[in-house]
Structures are given as C-alpha cells and as structure tokens.
Design a protein around this motif. Structure first.
Motif, mmCIF file in Angstrom:
data_model
loop_
_atom_site.group_PDB
_atom_site.id
_atom_site.type_symbol
_atom_site.label_atom_id
_atom_site.label_comp_id
_atom_site.label_asym_id
_atom_site.label_seq_id
_atom_site.Cartn_x
_atom_site.Cartn_y
_atom_site.Cartn_z
ATOM 1 N N TRP A 30 0.917 -1.264 -0.136
ATOM 2 C CA TRP A 30 0.003 -0.008 -0.050
ATOM 3 C C TRP A 30 0.843 1.189 -0.193
ATOM 4 C CZ3 TRP A 30 -5.002 -0.052 -0.803
ATOM 5 C CH2 TRP A 30 -5.572 -1.438 -0.507
ATOM 6 N N ARG A 90 0.723 5.820 -0.445
ATOM 7 C CA ARG A 90 -0.371 7.014 -0.361
ATOM 8 C C ARG A 90 0.461 8.101 -0.975
ATOM 9 N NH1 ARG A 90 -0.635 7.639 6.126
ATOM 10 N NH2 ARG A 90 1.420 8.168 6.602
ATOM 11 N N VAL A 136 3.573 2.761 2.509
ATOM 12 C CA VAL A 136 2.695 2.703 3.797
ATOM 13 C C VAL A 136 3.136 1.410 4.153
ATOM 14 C CG1 VAL A 136 0.595 2.746 4.801
ATOM 15 C CG2 VAL A 136 0.966 4.108 3.016
ATOM 16 N N TYR A 170 -5.015 6.730 -1.421
ATOM 17 C CA TYR A 170 -4.136 5.146 -0.990
ATOM 18 C C TYR A 170 -4.186 4.343 -2.260
ATOM 19 C CZ TYR A 170 -3.477 6.519 3.723
ATOM 20 O OH TYR A 170 -3.201 6.989 4.983
#
Length: 115
Positions: A36, A38, A48, A93
């Motif tokens: 992930w 962002r 992340v 995200y």
C-alpha cells in the motif's frame, strides 16, 4: 496482466478506523509482493506497508502500531486495517503488486480524516 481494484476509503473522524481492500484479478498466480502506498497532491508517492507472499511485513514509521497489512491469497485480496487515524493520514491510497517482474497499480481510493 494483473488488474487491481481498491475499495474501503472514505471520510472518518480522527481516532476512527477504516479497512482498505485491494482485489486482484487476471494473472494472480504470478503475484509476489504486495503493498500500500499513499500520495498527497504535489508530493511523491510513499510506501505505507508491504507484505511478501510469505507474509513478511514492513511498515512506514508513521503508521507502525496503527496500521496492519494482510493478504488472503485464496481470495487474491490484500487489506490495510487502519486504526487510530490521524489528520495527516489523509491521502489517496494505492495498492501495488509485483508480478513476473512488473509493477501493477490500482486506481487509488481517497481516505480523509477530518472532524
């Protein structure tokens, strides 16, 4: 080819929780690491959390203890459980997977933390 669809973003108050999902389709047998990221407007995209196909996880210092990344290989889906959200977590995200040496990105989902 791998296609990714993210869901679960939205508006939440500080201290609240959200769970993001990233569903993969296509050549899912070739997926290795997933992650992930962002990105805020005008800023570079930042990691992340990530998870290997063996389940090894890494987290950005800013989210350690608050976010949990996981994956369900049977469902070809990755999750990001976000707890104790802060205003600085507001971003778009994106999920990313590595498959046969290529990177694939989802379309992004907006997370807004605001009272």
């Amino acid at each position: 080819q791998v296609q990714l669809v993210e869901s679960g973003g939205g508006l939440v108050q500080p201290g609240g929780s959200l769970r993001l999902s990233c569903a993969a389709s296509g050549s899912v047998f070739s997926i290795g690491a997933m992650g992930w990221y962002r990105q805020a407007p005008g800023k570079p995209r930042e990691l992340v959390a990530s998870i290997t196909n063996f389940g090894t996880t890494t987290y950005a210092d800013s989210v350690k203890g608050r976010f949990t990344i996981s994956r369900d290989n049977a469902k070809n889906t990755m999750y990001l459980q976000m707890n104790n959200l802060k205003s600085e977590d507001t971003d778009v995200y994106y999920c990313k997977v590595i498959a046969t040496g290529r990177q694939y990105w989802g379309q992004g989902t907006q997370v807004t933390v605001n009272s």
